[in-house]
Write a protein that holds these residues in place. Structure first.
Motif, PDB file in Angstrom:
ATOM      1  N   VAL A   1       1.128  -0.927  -0.200  1.00 56.90           N
ATOM      2  CA  VAL A   1      -0.045  -0.266   0.187  1.00 56.90           C
ATOM      3  C   VAL A   1       0.707   1.446   0.114  1.00 56.90           C
ATOM      4  N   ALA A   2       0.555   2.317  -1.152  1.00 60.59           N
ATOM      5  CA  ALA A   2       0.948   3.675  -0.934  1.00 60.59           C
ATOM      6  C   ALA A   2      -0.370   4.845  -0.554  1.00 60.59           C
TER       7      ALA A   2
ATOM      8  N   VAL B   1       4.464   2.733   1.742  1.00 60.35           N
ATOM      9  CA  VAL B   1       5.403   4.318   1.491  1.00 60.35           C
ATOM     10  C   VAL B   1       4.025   4.741   1.857  1.00 60.35           C
ATOM     11  N   ILE B   2       4.959   6.066   2.376  1.00 59.90           N
ATOM     12  CA  ILE B   2       3.648   7.123   3.047  1.00 59.90           C
ATOM     13  C   ILE B   2       4.071   8.428   1.803  1.00 59.90           C
ATOM     14  N   VAL B   3       3.108   8.783   1.388  1.00 58.67           N
ATOM     15  CA  VAL B   3       3.704  10.279   0.981  1.00 58.67           C
ATOM     16  C   VAL B   3       3.114  11.274   0.922  1.00 58.67           C
ATOM     17  N   GLY B   4       3.689  13.276   1.207  1.00 58.94           N
ATOM     18  CA  GLY B   4       3.460  14.284   1.951  1.00 58.94           C
ATOM     19  C   GLY B   4       4.403  14.956   0.651  1.00 58.94           C
TER      20      GLY B   4
ATOM     21  N   ASP C   1       5.994   2.693  -9.408  1.00 58.53           N
ATOM     22  CA  ASP C   1       6.262   1.853  -8.562  1.00 58.53           C
ATOM     23  C   ASP C   1       5.873   0.759  -8.770  1.00 58.53           C
ATOM     24  N   PRO C   2       6.160  -0.401  -9.197  1.00 58.90           N
ATOM     25  CA  PRO C   2       6.192  -1.775  -9.857  1.00 58.90           C
ATOM     26  C   PRO C   2       5.793  -2.057  -7.997  1.00 58.90           C
TER      27      PRO C   2
ATOM     28  N   ILE D   1      -7.253   8.556 -10.828  1.00 61.19           N
ATOM     29  CA  ILE D   1      -7.170   8.613 -12.642  1.00 61.19           C
ATOM     30  C   ILE D   1      -5.454   8.208 -12.862  1.00 61.19           C
ATOM     31  N   ALA D   2      -4.349   8.515 -12.139  1.00 61.31           N
ATOM     32  CA  ALA D   2      -3.042   7.809 -12.584  1.00 61.31           C
ATOM     33  C   ALA D   2      -2.829   6.728 -12.055  1.00 61.31           C
ATOM     34  N   ALA D   3      -3.164   6.282 -11.492  1.00 61.67           N
ATOM     35  CA  ALA D   3      -3.580   5.430 -10.599  1.00 61.67           C
ATOM     36  C   ALA D   3      -4.110   3.965 -11.146  1.00 61.67           C
ATOM     37  N   LEU D   4      -5.718   4.043 -11.182  1.00 60.92           N
ATOM     38  CA  LEU D   4      -6.243   3.555 -12.512  1.00 60.92           C
ATOM     39  C   LEU D   4      -5.513   2.865 -13.309  1.00 60.92           C
TER      40      LEU D   4
END
Length: 410
Positions: free
Chosen positions: A10-11, A43-46, A74-75, A94-97
């Motif tokens: 999970v990201a 990974v957590i993003v901020g 990231d694969p 949309i980018a993630a899907l």
């Protein structure tokens, strides 16, 4: 889970209040529920490197990043969990899907119907490739709500005629409280209406299986300027001497008519406000039917009030049911009977349902299409309030007030 249990990495994008709540869900769910796959907090993003790394340490993520695009590419990432303000939901989702990631996105789905439509279209295309998506209306996963839904499905309320749904908070009552992104229409889309009113709409539709078909609304902004945020402390900030303009509603009221489901033909009264002095997080739902009624308040989230109108007259009255029995939704995995659970448990249940659907290849609910519908309701309330229209359809094919005189008088 065993050594052979597959993993889902999970990201999570967003390290604020919702990031903390979602982290609790990802961390706790696999420890109390036997999931078909193990979610790994990868990974957590901020945006701020120091703050997001602190969140990584406190919340239990393996690593941190400052650019959400890196996790899309990231694969090693299987799921993207979006906990950012609404203005970035569409671009990220949309980018993630399109990159083949399963997506969990916080509510409301987007800031506009157009953005929500793009997201729903992307989700439909992704679903054809086995990629799943879900909107994070977490209150669906409160056990008392699940129990209430079961009662309604069993016909215990009969024909539902009236709906009352209020979400009452008071955290903005101090006019010198600082500006946040939730008070900026560009970032949040709307104020109380979308932030908390969306929950009330979703719960009514979830409980009844009905849809809000038309609305008549009023919006108000009580305090138009607030101090800008200064230094950030923890998950909040301090006020500066500069002031910014509030561009969203502080409170929303609207009536509605429902179609389909167990509340077909019912009328509803909705309110969402962050100025209800003394109410901290009171999401109140009351459904009145021909055979019974239910009443729920999130400030007493382990309880459901049930009125059985079929009981003998001398025995009728609202019964207070403590929803902590193993027979109640999700509760068998927690504590012994009578031991309450809290706000954060709904996020664990959300993880359970999402991971199960992703692993089993089924469509989780609520879907992005459901989120699009909620966005249409929110927009219809805004259109009604802005035009003074007595009746506004919620479907996007009917943007003008073309109601009959009878509907307007109703």
């Amino acid at each position: 889970m065993t050594e052979d249990t597959p993993q889902l990495r999970v990201a999570m994008i967003g390290a604020g209040f919702m990031g903390a709540a979602h982290s609790q869900g990802w961390r706790t769910a696999p420890r109390f529920f036997d999931l078909p796959a193990e979610p790994v907090m990868s990974v957590i993003v901020g945006r701020d490197a120091a703050r997001v790394d602190d969140a990584r340490r406190r919340f239990g993520w393996q690593r941190s990043a400052t650019d959400w695009r890196t996790v899309i590419d990231d694969p090693e990432v299987d799921i993207v969990d979006i906990c950012t303000p609404g203005d970035s939901h569409a671009e990220i989702a949309i980018a993630a899907l399109e990159a083949g990631k399963h997506v969990l996105c916080e509510k409301p789905l987007a800031n506009t119907v157009a953005e929500a439509q793009e997201m729903a279209d992307a989700a439909e295309r992704a679903a054809a490739r086995g990629i799943r998506s879900m909107v994070g209306f977490s209150y669906r996963r409160v056990p008392a709500i699940g129990f209430a839904r079961n009662l309604i499905r069993e016909g215990r309320l009969g024909t539902i005629r009236q709906v009352r749904a209020l979400y009452l908070q008071d955290w903005l009552r101090d006019e010198d409280g600082p500006m946040t992104w939730r008070l900026d229409k560009a970032a949040a889309g709307s104020g109380s209406l979308g932030d908390i009113g969306a929950h009330a709409i979703d719960l009514v539709e979830h409980l009844t299986g009905s849809r809000l078909a038309g609305v008549s609304g009023t919006l108000a902004t009580f305090v138009e300027e607030r101090p800008l945020l200064g230094e950030t402390v923890g998950l909040s900030g301090t006020a500066s001497e500069q002031r910014g303009r509030v561009t969203v509603d502080d409170a929303a009221w609207f009536t509605a008519r429902l179609e389909g489901g167990s509340a077909a033909g019912a009328i509803g009264a909705f309110e969402a406000t962050r100025y209800a002095t003394g109410r901290k997080n009171s999401l109140r739902i009351e459904l009145s039917g021909s055979r019974g009624a239910i009443a729920f308040d999130l400030e007493a989230m382990n309880e459901l009030q049930f009125y059985d109108a079929t009981a003998p007259a001398g025995e009728q009255g609202f019964t207070r049911i403590i929803v902590t029995e193993p027979e109640h939704p999700y509760m068998a995995n927690w504590w012994p009977t009578g031991h309450a659970i809290g706000y954060e448990h709904a996020f664990s249940h959300e993880v359970v349902d999402f991971v199960t659907a992703v692993t089993n290849g089924t469509d989780p609910a609520p879907s992005f299409a459901d989120g699009l519908h909620i966005q249409k309701v929110l927009e219809a309330v805004e259109r009604s309030a802005g035009s003074g229209s007595a009746w506004t359809r919620t479907d996007d094919d009917d943007t003008d007030d073309d109601s009959t005189d009878e509907q307007k008088e109703a």
